[in-house]
Design an enzyme around this catalytic site. Structure first.
Site, PDB file in Angstrom:
ATOM      1  N   HIS A 435      25.038 -48.599 -12.180  1.00 18.04           N
ATOM      2  CA  HIS A 435      25.446 -47.871 -13.395  1.00 18.04           C
ATOM      3  C   HIS A 435      25.136 -46.388 -13.293  1.00 18.04           C
ATOM      4  O   HIS A 435      25.593 -45.590 -14.141  1.00 18.04           O
ATOM      5  CB  HIS A 435      24.753 -48.464 -14.624  1.00 18.04           C
ATOM      6  CG  HIS A 435      25.660 -48.640 -15.803  1.00 18.04           C
ATOM      7  ND1 HIS A 435      26.536 -47.665 -16.216  1.00 18.04           N
ATOM      8  CD2 HIS A 435      25.833 -49.674 -16.658  1.00 18.04           C
ATOM      9  CE1 HIS A 435      27.202 -48.086 -17.273  1.00 18.04           C
ATOM     10  NE2 HIS A 435      26.807 -49.305 -17.563  1.00 18.04           N
ATOM     11  N   ASP A 439      30.429 -45.328 -15.093  1.00 15.83           N
ATOM     12  CA  ASP A 439      30.308 -46.064 -16.341  1.00 15.83           C
ATOM     13  C   ASP A 439      31.240 -47.268 -16.327  1.00 15.83           C
ATOM     14  O   ASP A 439      31.998 -47.488 -15.373  1.00 15.83           O
ATOM     15  CB  ASP A 439      30.629 -45.152 -17.522  1.00 15.83           C
ATOM     16  CG  ASP A 439      29.623 -44.018 -17.661  1.00 15.83           C
ATOM     17  OD1 ASP A 439      28.434 -44.271 -17.380  1.00 15.83           O
ATOM     18  OD2 ASP A 439      30.031 -42.907 -18.022  1.00 15.83           O
TER      19      ASP A 439
END
Length: 464
Positions: A435, A439
Site C-alpha cells: 500500500h 492506492d
C-alpha cells in the site's frame, strides 16, 4: 615432493555466508582432477556442486554430511605432485553455477581471536570484577555462554565490526537484546555463531530475572545467586531444523510481514475465452503454449499500464523505485520447499518463449539445480495456487517486490453470460500489493485489466 593444499568453501555469491554439506562426491584417498566436483552443498538459494581447483589425492575431508560450514571454512585437503610457484593457491578460473573455483575472498570483517582460559581469567579482574572461567561451565555452574558474555569489552571485540556468521544471527541478537561485543564466538577466529547467541538467550531464561545492567560500559553482570534453575523441558514431538531453503523462505516471509503494509483485492473472471484461445493456439501446431505463459503475458501487459506495481520501496532513502524491466517470479512447490524462480525480461518474451522458460526453470526447481541468480532479482510474482485445487488466497508479497498476482483453479460454475445463465469456466484472481507504492484505485485498475484480458484475450492485441 608432494604439497598438501587446503581447499576452502568458496564464496557462493548473492550474499550467502554458509552452506550445508549434503553429499560428499569423493573419499579420502581418491584422485581428483582440476575442476572436478567434490561435494554437493545446499545454500539458502539452491543445491550446487562445488568443484575443486586442485588436482591430486584427497588427504582429508572436513565436515560430515548435514554439517553447516561458513564461507572460508576448510572443505578438504589435496596432495598435489608439484609445489605451487606462488604463495597463495589460485583456482582454475572456470565458472560453475555462477561462481568460480578461485580462493574465497578475504573476510571484510576484522576478526579478533577468541580469548583463552588464561585471557578470561586475567581479564576478569578488570571492568566488572567478576571472576570468569574459560571452561565449559563457569563458577557455580554458570553456563559457558553466559560466562563468555560476562567478559569485559576489552577482552573481546573492541574495534571494528563484530565477526558474525550471518545477518540472521545479528538480527537474533538484536531482537533478544544481546550485545554481540560481549560475546566470545565459538567459530573460527572468534566468529559468533547462532548457537552462541541462542546459548545466551537460554541461559538468560534459566536465570529467571534476566541480566542486570552493569553500572559501567562493561558487559551485563552475571547474577551472583546460586546455580541457575534447570531450563524448562523442551516440548515433545518431531523437530525439523529451519534451515536451507525452508529457513530462507521463513526469513523472507517474516521480513515481508514486518516491513510491507500489504492489502489484497480480488475478482472472479470468466476464463472460458482464454481457455478456447489456448486450445486454438495449441491445435495450430508448434510448441505448446502453457496457461501460465498466457497469464504471464497478461501480467506484463498490465504492468506496462500500471508501472507503480513493478517497483520496490527503498526504505533508507524513503523512495519508491520504479523499474524498467519486468523480471517475473513464479512460485514453484518442490520437495525441498517453496522456491520462486525468475524469468528475466519477461516483458520482452512472447507466449512461446515464456512457455519454454517456465518449463526449463520448473524442471530445474524440481531437480534442485537452480542457480542463485535464477532465484533472485524478481520484480513481480505470479502465484498459480490453483494447481493445489483451491479458489483463493491472500499470499505474502515476495520481499522486496511490491505486488503478487494470485490465480485460483479454473472450474465450471454458473455464470451470467450475455444476459443468460450459463455454465462457464470461472477463475478467481487476487492481487496483494504494497500500500506504500499505490492506492486501491491503482491496484483495482490493474486487477480489472487482468480480468478483462482473461475474459476477452483480444484485449491483448492492443499491446502486442
Amino acid at each position: 615432493m608432494a604439497q598438501v593444499l587446503e581447499f576452502k568453501l568458496p564464496d557462493l555469491g548473492e550474499g550467502l555466508t554458509e552452506a550445508e554439506i549434503v553429499r560428499w562426491l569423493v573419499q579420502v584417498g581418491d584422485v581428483v582432477a582440476v575442476d572436478q566436483p567434490v561435494v554437493e552443498v545446499e545454500t539458502a538459494k539452491a543445491m550446487v556442486e562445488v568443484p575443486c581447483p586442485y588436482g591430486g589425492v584427497v588427504t582429508a575431508r572436513f565436515g560430515e554430511e548435514g554439517t553447516e560450514l561458513p564461507v572460508g571454512a576448510p572443505l578438504l585437503t589435496v596432495a598435489v605432485g608439484e609445489p605451487a610457484p606462488h604463495t597463495g593457491p589460485e583456482g582454475s578460473g572456470n565458472v560453475l553455477v555462477g561462481y568460480g573455483t578461485s580462493e574465497a575472498p578475504a573476510r571484510r570483517r576484522r576478526l579478533r581471536p577468541a580469548p583463552t582460559a588464561a585471557d578470561g581469567a586475567s581479564a576478569s579482574t578488570a571492568g566488572t570484577g567478576t571472576p570468569v572461567a574459560g571452561a565449559a561451565t563457569g563458577r557455580n555452574g554458570t553456563p559457558a555462554s553466559l560466562v563468555a558474555a560476562a567478559v569485559p569489552v576489552t577482552a573481546l571485540h573492541t574495534e571494528g565490526p563484530v565477526p558474525v556468521i550471518s545477518p540472521l544471527v545479528r538480527r537474533l541478537a538484536r531482537e533478544g537484546g544481546v550485545d554481540l561485543r560481549q560475546l566470545a564466538g565459538s567459530g573460527p577466529d572468534g566468529l559468533i555463531l547462532r548457537a552462541d547467541v541462542e546459548g545466551v538467550l537460554r541461559a538468560r531464561t534459566a536465570q529467571g530475572n534476566g541480566w542486570a545492567e552493569a553500572p559501567t560500559a562493561a558487559a551485563p553482570a552475571v547474577p551472583a545467586a546460586s546455580a541457575p534453575a534447570s531450563p524448562a523441558p523442551r516440548a515433545a514431538g518431531v523437530r525439523v531444523p529451519l534451515k536451507g531453503v525452508r529457513g530462507a523462505v521463513a526469513g523472507k516471509l517474516s521480513r515481508s510481514r514486518r516491513e510491507i503494509p500489504d492489502a489484497t483485492c480480488w475478482v472472479d473472471a470468466d476464463a472460458t475465452e482464454l481457455m478456447r484461445a489456448r486450445a486454438a493456439m495449441n491445435a495450430a501446431g508448434g510448441p505448446k503454449i502453457s496457461l501460465l505463459a498466457l497469464l504471464a503475458r497478461i501480467c506484463t501487459a498490465a504492468l506496462a499500464r500500471f508501472p507503480e506495481l513493478n517497483s520496490f520501496v527503498d526504505t533508507e532513502a524513503r523512495e519508491i523505485v520504479r523499474l524498467d524491466h519486468v523480471h517475473l517470479g513464479f512460485a514453484a512447490q518442490t520437495e525441498r520447499g517453496l522456491v520462486v524462480p525468475v524469468v528475466r525480461d519477461a516483458h520482452a518474451r512472447d507466449a512461446e518463449a515464456l512457455s519454454a522458460e517456465f518449463a526449463r526453470l520448473t524442471e530445474a526447481a524440481r531437480t534442485g539445480t537452480l542457480t542463485p541468480g535464477e532465484l533472485t532479482g524478481g520484480t513481480f510474482t505470479l502465484n498459480n495456487y490453483g494447481v493445489f485445487g483451491v479458489d483463493g488466497s491472500t499470499p505474502i508479497i515476495n520481499h522486496p517486490e511490491a505486488a503478487m498476482l494470485g490465480v485460483g483453479r479454473i472450474v465450471p460454475k454458473p455464470w451470467v453470460h450475455e444476459g443468460e445463465l450459463a455454465v462457464r469456466q470461472v477463475v478467481q484472481l487476487s492481487l496483494t500489493f504494497d500500500h506504500r507504492v499505490c492506492d486501491g484505485g491503482t491496484a483495482g485498475g490493474f486487477l480489472r485489466y487482468v480480468a478483462d484480458c482473461v475474459e476477452q484475450p483480444a484485449v491483448l492485441l492492443r499491446t502486442l
